[in-house]
Design an enzyme around this catalytic site. Sequence first.
Site, PDB file in Angstrom:
ATOM      1  N   LYS A 153       0.856  -1.195  -0.058  1.00 30.49           N
ATOM      2  CA  LYS A 153       0.084   0.186  -0.065  1.00 30.49           C
ATOM      3  C   LYS A 153       0.988   1.127  -0.048  1.00 30.49           C
ATOM      4  CE  LYS A 153      -1.663  -1.775   4.060  1.00 30.49           C
ATOM      5  NZ  LYS A 153      -3.082  -1.455   3.601  1.00 30.49           N
ATOM      6  N   ARG A 154       0.333   2.392  -0.170  1.00 33.37           N
ATOM      7  CA  ARG A 154       1.224   3.669  -0.168  1.00 33.37           C
ATOM      8  C   ARG A 154       1.895   3.726   1.174  1.00 33.37           C
ATOM      9  NH1 ARG A 154       0.820   7.377  -4.599  1.00 33.37           N
ATOM     10  NH2 ARG A 154       2.113   8.702  -3.027  1.00 33.37           N
ATOM     11  N   THR A 187      -9.032  -1.168   0.544  1.00 37.15           N
ATOM     12  CA  THR A 187      -9.614  -2.164  -0.553  1.00 37.15           C
ATOM     13  C   THR A 187      -8.465  -3.256  -0.667  1.00 37.15           C
ATOM     14  OG1 THR A 187      -8.775  -0.587  -2.022  1.00 37.15           O
ATOM     15  CG2 THR A 187     -11.434  -0.660  -1.444  1.00 37.15           C
ATOM     16  N   LYS A 196      -8.964  -7.453  -1.222  1.00 37.64           N
ATOM     17  CA  LYS A 196      -8.263  -8.414  -2.424  1.00 37.64           C
ATOM     18  C   LYS A 196      -7.543  -9.524  -1.961  1.00 37.64           C
ATOM     19  CE  LYS A 196      -7.870  -4.132  -4.762  1.00 37.64           C
ATOM     20  NZ  LYS A 196      -6.722  -2.669  -4.916  1.00 37.64           N
TER      21      LYS A 196
END
Length: 846
Positions: free
Chosen positions: A568-569, A676, A680
């Site tokens: 993620k970022r 999100t 996944k």
Amino acid sequence: MALTIEDIRAKQRKISISGIAPPECVNNIKNNFNKHLHFTLVKDRQNATARDYFFALAHTVKDQVCGRWIRTYQHHHRMDSKNIYYLSLEFYMGRALTNTMVNIGISKECDEAMYQLGLDIEELESMEEDAGLGNGGLGRLAACFLDSMATLGMPAYGYGIRYDYGIFEQKIEHGWQFEEPDEWLRFGNPWEQARPEYVLPVNFYGRIGQDENGKKWVGCQTVYALPYDTPIPGYGNNTVNIMRLWSAKAPKSFNLQVFNDGSYLQAVYDRYLAENITRVLYPNDSIFEGRELRLKQEYFLVSASLQDIIRRYKGGKNFDYERVSFVAFPEKTAIQLNDTHPALAVPELMRILLDDEGLTWEEAWQIVVDTCAYTNHTLLPEALERWPVSLMQQLLPRHLQIIYLINHLFLEKVEEKWPGDVDRKRRMSLVEEGGGKSINMAHLCIVGSHVVNGVAKIHSELLKTSIFKDFYEMYPERFQNKTNGITPRRWLLMCNPTLASLISQRIGEEWITNLDLLRNLEPLASEKAFLRRLIQVKQENKQKFACYLENEFNISINPSSMFDVQVKRIHEYKRQLLNCLHIITMYNQIKKHNPNDFVPRTVMIGGKAAPGYYMAKLTIKLINNIADVVNHDPDVGDKLKVVFLENYRVSLAEKIVPATDLSEQISLAGTEASGTGNMKFMLNGAITIGTLDGANVEMREEVGEENFFLFGMTVEEVENLRKEGYYPRKYYEENADLREAIDQINSDFFSPEEPGLFRDIFNNLMFSDHYCLLKDYSSYIECQHRVSELYRNPLEWASMCLRNIAASGKFSSDRTIMEYATEIWGVDPSGIKLLAPHEESNNIED
Ligand code: 26Q
């Protein structure tokens, strides 16, 4: 390594051609492919490169899309139903080839055709550039929504910006992040269709006045917006919607003044400056930076899109050009604002209705509110858009005037409801004082929309009790929740074909469009034979990913270790540093105790840091330095390996997600709006270690607490801790393992060559620790122990994985979009299946 990448592919091929592709279709594809290679790319088999083959296949596939595209438009025009417009500064689409083949149902045929031509379709697919027109979650959500809206057969349009440069390419050198421009259009974009005939003017600067036509905004600079359309195919329903992206183009007359003065070269050069508006995506994720060019981008998108929307409204089947009326506009149009980035839609639609269409203020205002809806994606104060009034005054004087009027009328309503409550009016004002006036764009959105939504239950509740509390008291009926989702097409069917077919063998294929059906897998959680197959699928995916790392980066990992992944970022609130503290703790354990008792792990961390975000960049360096120490220590062997995954993006997510055992979702409670990525991983059979934050809360609710590794404070506990005063040092002193890890960071154990390198991380953790890593450390470590214990028992682990897959149905973006449709947009998705062009008696001519 037991299997090579070729073995795995051969095996997967056997599965993918289990259904036989009809030979006439395969021949047709081969012919078209050869035709494109020859006529479009002007190459033959002697000199064609893998990229040429990719383009030949992409054009072949696009040809199959065109008929469906035209027919969808015809159908929607005939139906004359309400159009949905999703306005977003970001659409993080990734690659389109496989997705298009899968959605229009020709992937088997294409597989077989390429096989017969002696080509490796996976190699061709890997040549495609990601369409990286997004930063992270917000942009990827927009992309998933487009897939779902098309699959549900809705007349929906994505409106965005065609950036020449998408999110930068991340390079790691000596452990540090460097940014390189993402030249995604360098080789051309086979999917887009330029529509120069629909070009529109967008105005900037100027002043308020009155010209001969009664226009209130005069003396502007004009830049043209050129639309490029990308097809959005629905899954298995022959629908093809449009994503329309705008590109800036200087008008021929641009800076004519200078030209007449004789500075021809200067005039041509200035055209380039005007076209800079759509040059590059701002790489900040959840950090607001008040740059003029960014404000120009936001207005450019809004202005072009609204003109286009109104043009389409006026072109509607029953529109009466003799008696132009906007009364029916909200019945025919829904505009969804993806965060506040397109907030100027509110004053811009007002301006058009007032100045161009001659409506009264009251009429116009009702239409705006009934049409617009606003989605909030963050509570972090540093992410909220506040634009300086001075900047707005210069760039958009008429809009500023309209915003002041909106504010004036709004504050009158506040006064009516709470007479004399001066402080409340100050808090709710669209215009904020302090350090120069600025416009609070979230306030503008709330006042100008009929619905405001958060993106997960807990987040939507927090909006009502924290940043938007006053607004909730004023307009309780406006506040809703729409828990995020992801498209099961890209995030299971396409990225994990072996798991997808294992599922389909047991419960049929209907889950692809009705993800709740995954619940039918639940009984299999106690069926050992099935669990063994599930383990096998995961093992193959892990091996394939290990091969990828080996081939691309020369990194070797142990495919039978637990793949522990956080991608993620990079952001302080997401707490990658907490993950680091755990890695260091594991390392110290291995060094001190018998390493044979240790459950082997490969910890992988990936993500981009905003180029100006110092702490995030230093975190990347720390991860890489820890990796250096751990991976080269002979005592560790292959018990523990640390990998920083370079240039994490959509196409890399598609590789790592299916291969993950443990998903790290460890943000401080109350900071991650939804997440999100968490969904996944769940859908692909990973187990989550996570806090009660964002959508984690609902994932745990769906799967049951016994199948989720929970740790850390709750939102309430965070609030209380902050109230009583948080002293991180206390936890440092209490916990020897924590102290050891932090001391190692501070004493250059991971930076022997560069003393003091990580001092800022140490100081931050010890003296501020805004995201409470030290407080949550012990419960995180204890939880990780339980994870390792479970991993010792493969069948029990697999059983929990399966329960997670079975419980992930809620997190389909189809469900999310159905809720937006019925509860915000007031439409009932038809779910209609159109005929394919070749199935209709008449063809393209009509
Ligand atoms: C704003 C102004 C100027 C420059 C940049 C920005 C900017 C750009 C991107 C502000 C925020 C973003 C991105 C926010 C984002 O991605 N939020 C995430 O949205 C996801 C989808 O709802 C959630 O799952 C994540 O929890 C949330 O962090």
